[in-house]
Design a protein around this motif. Sequence first.
Motif, PDB file in Angstrom:
ATOM      1  N   PHE A 175      14.649   0.773 -31.403  1.00 28.32           N
ATOM      2  CA  PHE A 175      14.533  -0.521 -30.748  1.00 28.32           C
ATOM      3  C   PHE A 175      13.081  -0.933 -30.565  1.00 28.32           C
ATOM      4  CE2 PHE A 175      18.998   0.036 -29.826  1.00 28.32           C
ATOM      5  CZ  PHE A 175      19.456  -1.238 -30.057  1.00 28.32           C
ATOM      6  N   LEU A 176      12.159  -0.035 -30.885  1.00 31.12           N
ATOM      7  CA  LEU A 176      10.748  -0.413 -30.898  1.00 31.12           C
ATOM      8  C   LEU A 176      10.515  -1.504 -31.932  1.00 31.12           C
ATOM      9  CD1 LEU A 176       9.015   3.070 -30.675  1.00 31.12           C
ATOM     10  CD2 LEU A 176       9.218   1.361 -28.894  1.00 31.12           C
ATOM     11  N   TYR A 177      11.403  -1.559 -32.927  1.00 31.94           N
ATOM     12  CA  TYR A 177      11.280  -2.587 -33.955  1.00 31.94           C
ATOM     13  C   TYR A 177      11.798  -3.933 -33.491  1.00 31.94           C
ATOM     14  CZ  TYR A 177      10.194   0.797 -37.600  1.00 31.94           C
ATOM     15  OH  TYR A 177       9.589   1.744 -38.360  1.00 31.94           O
ATOM     16  N   PHE A 178      12.473  -3.929 -32.328  1.00 31.63           N
ATOM     17  CA  PHE A 178      13.174  -5.141 -31.909  1.00 31.63           C
ATOM     18  C   PHE A 178      12.278  -6.384 -31.848  1.00 31.63           C
ATOM     19  CE2 PHE A 178      14.681  -7.861 -28.374  1.00 31.63           C
ATOM     20  CZ  PHE A 178      15.761  -8.407 -29.029  1.00 31.63           C
ATOM     21  N   PRO A 179      11.109  -6.301 -31.179  1.00 33.49           N
ATOM     22  CA  PRO A 179      10.277  -7.506 -31.114  1.00 33.49           C
ATOM     23  C   PRO A 179       9.893  -8.027 -32.490  1.00 33.49           C
ATOM     24  CG  PRO A 179       9.461  -5.841 -29.619  1.00 33.49           C
ATOM     25  CD  PRO A 179      10.499  -5.178 -30.458  1.00 33.49           C
ATOM     26  N   VAL A 180       9.535  -7.094 -33.381  1.00 32.61           N
ATOM     27  CA  VAL A 180       9.141  -7.502 -34.726  1.00 32.61           C
ATOM     28  C   VAL A 180      10.287  -8.241 -35.410  1.00 32.61           C
ATOM     29  CG1 VAL A 180       8.274  -6.679 -36.926  1.00 32.61           C
ATOM     30  CG2 VAL A 180       7.703  -5.453 -34.849  1.00 32.61           C
ATOM     31  N   LEU A 181      11.489  -7.644 -35.307  1.00 35.96           N
ATOM     32  CA  LEU A 181      12.647  -8.253 -35.960  1.00 35.96           C
ATOM     33  C   LEU A 181      13.036  -9.566 -35.295  1.00 35.96           C
ATOM     34  CD1 LEU A 181      14.852  -5.154 -36.769  1.00 35.96           C
ATOM     35  CD2 LEU A 181      13.474  -6.533 -38.298  1.00 35.96           C
ATOM     36  N   LEU A 182      12.814  -9.644 -33.983  1.00 35.40           N
ATOM     37  CA  LEU A 182      13.155 -10.882 -33.280  1.00 35.40           C
ATOM     38  C   LEU A 182      12.266 -12.030 -33.740  1.00 35.40           C
ATOM     39  CD1 LEU A 182      14.485 -11.319 -29.863  1.00 35.40           C
ATOM     40  CD2 LEU A 182      12.410 -12.593 -30.252  1.00 35.40           C
ATOM     41  N   PHE A 183      10.955 -11.774 -33.776  1.00 35.70           N
ATOM     42  CA  PHE A 183      10.045 -12.840 -34.184  1.00 35.70           C
ATOM     43  C   PHE A 183      10.240 -13.208 -35.650  1.00 35.70           C
ATOM     44  CE2 PHE A 183       7.441 -11.395 -30.458  1.00 35.70           C
ATOM     45  CZ  PHE A 183       7.603 -12.570 -29.752  1.00 35.70           C
ATOM     46  N   LEU A 191      14.198 -12.827 -45.956  1.00 36.11           N
ATOM     47  CA  LEU A 191      14.376 -14.258 -45.752  1.00 36.11           C
ATOM     48  C   LEU A 191      15.793 -14.607 -45.339  1.00 36.11           C
ATOM     49  CD1 LEU A 191      12.300 -15.729 -48.690  1.00 36.11           C
ATOM     50  CD2 LEU A 191      11.907 -16.114 -46.275  1.00 36.11           C
ATOM     51  N   GLY A 192      16.764 -13.958 -45.964  1.00 39.86           N
ATOM     52  CA  GLY A 192      18.151 -14.274 -45.634  1.00 39.86           C
ATOM     53  C   GLY A 192      18.635 -15.551 -46.277  1.00 39.86           C
ATOM     54  N   ILE A 193      18.260 -15.760 -47.553  1.00 46.23           N
ATOM     55  CA  ILE A 193      18.655 -17.020 -48.190  1.00 46.23           C
ATOM     56  C   ILE A 193      20.160 -17.079 -48.433  1.00 46.23           C
ATOM     57  CG2 ILE A 193      16.537 -17.817 -49.265  1.00 46.23           C
ATOM     58  CD1 ILE A 193      17.076 -16.198 -51.650  1.00 46.23           C
ATOM     59  N   ALA A 194      20.828 -15.923 -48.485  1.00 47.57           N
ATOM     60  CA  ALA A 194      22.283 -15.947 -48.665  1.00 47.57           C
ATOM     61  C   ALA A 194      22.955 -16.610 -47.471  1.00 47.57           C
ATOM     62  CB  ALA A 194      22.820 -14.536 -48.860  1.00 47.57           C
ATOM     63  N   ASN A 195      22.274 -16.555 -46.349  1.00 49.22           N
ATOM     64  CA  ASN A 195      22.825 -17.168 -45.145  1.00 49.22           C
ATOM     65  C   ASN A 195      22.940 -18.686 -45.274  1.00 49.22           C
ATOM     66  OD1 ASN A 195      23.884 -16.717 -42.538  1.00 49.22           O
ATOM     67  ND2 ASN A 195      22.022 -17.581 -41.663  1.00 49.22           N
ATOM     68  N   ILE A 214      11.374 -16.930 -37.255  1.00 52.69           N
ATOM     69  CA  ILE A 214      10.657 -17.646 -38.311  1.00 52.69           C
ATOM     70  C   ILE A 214      11.557 -17.898 -39.527  1.00 52.69           C
ATOM     71  CG2 ILE A 214       8.729 -17.521 -39.923  1.00 52.69           C
ATOM     72  CD1 ILE A 214       7.310 -15.793 -37.729  1.00 52.69           C
ATOM     73  N   THR A 215      12.175 -16.816 -40.050  1.00 42.50           N
ATOM     74  CA  THR A 215      13.003 -16.994 -41.245  1.00 42.50           C
ATOM     75  C   THR A 215      14.214 -17.866 -40.924  1.00 42.50           C
ATOM     76  OG1 THR A 215      14.228 -14.959 -40.807  1.00 42.50           O
ATOM     77  CG2 THR A 215      12.332 -14.786 -42.247  1.00 42.50           C
ATOM     78  N   GLY A 216      14.759 -17.711 -39.705  1.00 43.82           N
ATOM     79  CA  GLY A 216      15.918 -18.510 -39.322  1.00 43.82           C
ATOM     80  C   GLY A 216      15.603 -20.002 -39.319  1.00 43.82           C
ATOM     81  N   ILE A 217      14.437 -20.349 -38.790  1.00 45.14           N
ATOM     82  CA  ILE A 217      14.054 -21.765 -38.763  1.00 45.14           C
ATOM     83  C   ILE A 217      13.849 -22.283 -40.191  1.00 45.14           C
ATOM     84  CG2 ILE A 217      12.201 -23.352 -38.135  1.00 45.14           C
ATOM     85  CD1 ILE A 217      11.887 -21.852 -35.529  1.00 45.14           C
ATOM     86  N   LEU A 218      13.168 -21.455 -41.022  1.00 48.56           N
ATOM     87  CA  LEU A 218      12.945 -21.857 -42.415  1.00 48.56           C
ATOM     88  C   LEU A 218      14.262 -22.143 -43.125  1.00 48.56           C
ATOM     89  CD1 LEU A 218      10.093 -19.505 -43.684  1.00 48.56           C
ATOM     90  CD2 LEU A 218      10.035 -21.984 -43.416  1.00 48.56           C
ATOM     91  N   MET A 219      15.202 -21.171 -43.018  1.00 48.89           N
ATOM     92  CA  MET A 219      16.490 -21.329 -43.684  1.00 48.89           C
ATOM     93  C   MET A 219      17.261 -22.499 -43.088  1.00 48.89           C
ATOM     94  SD  MET A 219      16.308 -19.187 -46.000  1.00 48.89           S
ATOM     95  CE  MET A 219      14.558 -18.899 -45.970  1.00 48.89           C
ATOM     96  N   GLY A 220      17.094 -22.708 -41.773  1.00 50.10           N
ATOM     97  CA  GLY A 220      17.765 -23.816 -41.117  1.00 50.10           C
ATOM     98  C   GLY A 220      17.290 -25.156 -41.657  1.00 50.10           C
ATOM     99  N   GLY A 257      18.663 -24.812 -35.170  1.00 48.30           N
ATOM    100  CA  GLY A 257      18.792 -23.915 -34.025  1.00 48.30           C
ATOM    101  C   GLY A 257      19.862 -22.877 -34.261  1.00 48.30           C
ATOM    102  N   VAL A 258      20.972 -23.308 -34.858  1.00 42.45           N
ATOM    103  CA  VAL A 258      22.071 -22.388 -35.157  1.00 42.45           C
ATOM    104  C   VAL A 258      21.610 -21.304 -36.132  1.00 42.45           C
ATOM    105  CG1 VAL A 258      24.340 -22.213 -36.247  1.00 42.45           C
ATOM    106  CG2 VAL A 258      23.860 -24.090 -34.703  1.00 42.45           C
ATOM    107  N   SER A 259      20.881 -21.739 -37.164  1.00 42.58           N
ATOM    108  CA  SER A 259      20.375 -20.802 -38.162  1.00 42.58           C
ATOM    109  C   SER A 259      19.403 -19.805 -37.538  1.00 42.58           C
ATOM    110  CB  SER A 259      19.688 -21.575 -39.287  1.00 42.58           C
ATOM    111  OG  SER A 259      18.926 -20.710 -40.078  1.00 42.58           O
ATOM    112  N   MET A 260      18.544 -20.318 -36.655  1.00 42.71           N
ATOM    113  CA  MET A 260      17.544 -19.462 -36.011  1.00 42.71           C
ATOM    114  C   MET A 260      18.226 -18.355 -35.206  1.00 42.71           C
ATOM    115  SD  MET A 260      14.710 -20.647 -33.240  1.00 42.71           S
ATOM    116  CE  MET A 260      15.905 -21.080 -31.990  1.00 42.71           C
ATOM    117  N   CYS A 261      19.208 -18.746 -34.400  1.00 41.94           N
ATOM    118  CA  CYS A 261      19.913 -17.752 -33.592  1.00 41.94           C
ATOM    119  C   CYS A 261      20.689 -16.782 -34.474  1.00 41.94           C
ATOM    120  CB  CYS A 261      20.871 -18.445 -32.629  1.00 41.94           C
ATOM    121  SG  CYS A 261      20.275 -18.394 -30.970  1.00 41.94           S
ATOM    122  N   GLY A 262      21.267 -17.321 -35.539  1.00 36.85           N
ATOM    123  CA  GLY A 262      22.010 -16.470 -36.463  1.00 36.85           C
ATOM    124  C   GLY A 262      21.122 -15.385 -37.031  1.00 36.85           C
TER     125      GLY A 262
END
Lengths: 169, 119
Positions: free
Chosen positions: A134-142, A40-44, A146-152, A107-112
């Motif tokens: 980098f095969l994981y990249f799409p998974v981590l990007l999506f 989730l990245g709640i520390a962010n 999601i988590t970035g918007i939530l935290m934002g 938006g800032v949180s999402m990009c972060g």
Amino acid sequence: MTQSPAKKVSQVALLATLALIFSYVEMLIPYSVGIPGIKLGIANIVVLIALYTYDFKTAFSVNIIRILMAGLLFNGFFGAIYALSGGILSLLVMYLLKKTDKFSIVGVSMCGAVFHNLGQLTVAAMIVQSPKLFLYFPVLLFSGIITGILMGIICHTIYSHIPSRYLTR
Amino acid sequence: MFKKADIFLLLILLVVGMLATYLVSSADDLGTHVKISIAGEVYGTYSLGEDRTITISKHENYNEIVIKNGKVFMSDADCPNKVCVKHSPIDSTGESIVCLPNKVLIEIVGGEKYDAVSS
């Protein structure tokens, strides 16, 4: 903007402590999606609030202290290296986006979040010496989106509830 | 809460994500099975998914193959040069480990494309 060093130090210390607690809380939440790296990245939240209420330097210090302490306490040395790369890249991106003044905190949180994942992945691929990571990249990007918007959204809610007298530097 | 620029940013990220997904799903091909053959004869096919150790003691020769974490490697062999044992673990379709003296060939097969969603 003149303020005593003591005040600055205690501000950073308080925020870093809060961020560290958030890191710990994050570890306590039992959610496993089966793919390493998704969190989730709640520390962010703390770092982002620090960036908005104070300045880049404060947010940077808070983030570094949080990551190093969390590394010592929970994640171990390599965890700290991954987190450091992600944390620094993500904070830089968030700072630049905030500076343009075109984006909301969401938006800032999402990009972060996205760049946090990207930074970690890059260092992981360098350490393991395998571009296959980098095969994981799409998974981590999506997941970052999601988590970035939530935290934002949480950041936005918190930020708009902080009384304006506390927002003075 | 949201600004126009946020939506724009989100769209960019989504497009990048979809492009990356497309590239990933069309690029690499992690194999699904291990085919072991001795002197051209198929000895057996094993799934990469489950960890196991396969011991071959045919023709008075000895080879030990280990499948672990989706990778295969030769853990032991009685051949003189041990080239096969020194070979690093393999996991992609087309990769192989050969033990020439014992005529043992380990190949990764399974042309199924790597699927980011199902993994």
